[in-house]
Design an enzyme around this catalytic site. Structure first.
Site, PDB file in Angstrom:
ATOM      1  N   ASP A  24      25.389  27.177  11.797  1.00  0.00           N
ATOM      2  CA  ASP A  24      25.325  27.600  10.122  1.00  0.00           C
ATOM      3  C   ASP A  24      24.790  28.600  10.303  1.00  0.00           C
ATOM      4  O   ASP A  24      23.599  29.118  10.491  1.00  0.00           O
ATOM      5  CB  ASP A  24      24.266  26.324   9.594  1.00  0.00           C
ATOM      6  N   ASP A  70      31.033  29.666   6.812  1.00  0.00           N
ATOM      7  CA  ASP A  70      29.932  29.922   7.695  1.00  0.00           C
ATOM      8  C   ASP A  70      29.009  28.721   8.619  1.00  0.00           C
ATOM      9  O   ASP A  70      28.128  29.097   8.867  1.00  0.00           O
ATOM     10  CB  ASP A  70      28.828  30.370   6.445  1.00  0.00           C
ATOM     11  N   GLU A  71      29.885  27.625   8.643  1.00  0.00           N
ATOM     12  CA  GLU A  71      29.511  26.700   9.728  1.00  0.00           C
ATOM     13  C   GLU A  71      30.715  25.954  10.237  1.00  0.00           C
ATOM     14  O   GLU A  71      31.855  25.769   9.607  1.00  0.00           O
ATOM     15  CB  GLU A  71      28.650  25.804   8.667  1.00  0.00           C
TER      16      GLU A  71
END
Length: 370
Positions: free
Chosen positions: A16, A112-113
């Site tokens: 993350d 983003d993860e």
């Protein structure tokens, strides 16, 4: 009958990125560094919504999904910038290239993860902790950004672990520690538990995983439906969901919340043209064609409606998307109404294959090319 050998544990990493949008902006713009930065809608006019905030801004209580006006009240000297999604997508592509050095089993959840299954990693490193450390270091060296990682034997625990030591954190929760960890976990941290469900649980005297563990599977299912079965398993460290490198895209959408309410059809149609152009660009980029257009409308009183229209064949051209959205808008009698948000989505990404007269038509879903 001989006992079967125990199945080896999977090695799952959840990566993350830390305050992703804000971190990219601070990396690319030195004047934003070490300052409270908010990425999202600007606070002028009616104001927008915070997409993300730098850690300097979070110290003042600013959080994602908070109204920008509220964020400004909490931190009057905060800097507000509009998102640059093309830049974030390019950085996300570079991050996933780093992931791919270690495994092809990558399940992106957003820009983003992502989950990574490194049970059998490409470089034969063997240690999921070492792989997570190498990935974090590569992101730092090559992209000048930081990421947090959670490592465990299943997706649920890995995701929770990645949030424990943010920013730039790494947390490993091994098989022997999972049940104790889950027993201490507040109920609001459980998958699928929102504010309403969390409050419902607390009203029942259920505050932690330990409390949930006292109920049978039948009792949990009776109180919480299908999710109850998931709670029963996960509090015991059981999560058999696999990392899915190819997830089917159900829809592709774009929307905009306006600084001021739209009150005329001309204003609304002009905004729909812009939103349709964004949807069209994304569809063509991913080579997708949809058969259903859905229009989303949120009024000034926050009432929300959706209207949709389906077609026999897939399309991704701007004219069809825009024209259909405007027709759906006209059917809602929009004149003199106050609209704060409009959105357009395309779904039903199947291509109808014509079969013989004795065969039924089928939909062949296309996979989202992450």
């Amino acid at each position: 009958m001989e006992n079967q050998p125990a199945q080896p544990h999977r090695k799952i990493i959840h990566i993350d990125m830390d305050a992703f949008y804000a971190s990219v902006e601070q990396r690319d713009n030195p004047e934003y560094r070490d300052k409270p930065l908010v990425v999202g809608g600007l606070p002028e006019g009616r104001g927008g919504v915070v997409a993300t905030a730098s850690y300097e801004a979070r110290k003042f209580g600013i959080r994602s999904a908070m109204p920008s006006k509220q964020a400004l009240q909490l931190c009057p000297h905060a800097l507000f910038v509009r998102p640059r999604f093309d830049a974030y997508k390019e950085v996300s592509r570079c991050i996933r290239e780093i992931f791919s050095r270690y495994t092809d089993l990558i399940e992106p959840l957003s820009l983003d993860e992502a989950y990574l299954d490194v049970t059998n990693d490409k470089l034969n490193i063997g240690s999921a902790i070492e792989i997570a450390q190498q990935i974090k270091q590569a992101i730092k060296d090559e992209l000048q950004l930081t990421a947090s990682a959670g490592v465990s034997v299943n997706k649920f625990v890995a995701k929770i672990a990645s949030d424990i030591n943010k920013p730039d954190g790494l947390k490993f929760i091994g098989p022997a520690a999972i049940e104790g960890f889950m027993e201490q976990l507040p109920v609001e941290k459980f998958f699928g538990v929102g504010k309403v469900t969390a409050q419902k649980m607390k009203n029942m005297g259920l505050h932690t995983g330990h409390d949930l563990k006292q109920l049978t599977e039948a009792e949990l299912t009776k109180r919480f439906g299908k999710a109850g079965r998931f709670y029963f398993n996960i509090v015991r460290g059981i999560d058999n969901r696999e990392v899915q490198p190819h997830r089917e895209t159900k829809s592709l959408a774009a929307e905009d919340t306006f600084a001021y309410d739209l009150t005329t059809t001309e204003e609304m149609e002009a905004e729909l043209d812009k939103i349709a152009a964004t949807v069209c660009k994304r569809l063509q980029h991913y080579e997708l064609k949809g058969r259903t257009v859905t229009l989303k409308i949120k009024y000034s009183d926050f009432k929300q409606i959706t209207r949709n229209q389906s077609f026999p064949a897939g399309f991704n051209d701007l004219e069809t998307i825009s024209t259909t959205a405007k027709k759906l808008l006209a059917a809602t009698d929009p004149e003199d109404k106050r609209i704060r948000l409009l959105g357009i989505s395309l779904s039903n990404f199947g291509e109808i294959t014509v079969k013989g007269k004795d065969e039924k038509p089928t939909d062949q879903l296309r996979l989202f090319p992450f």
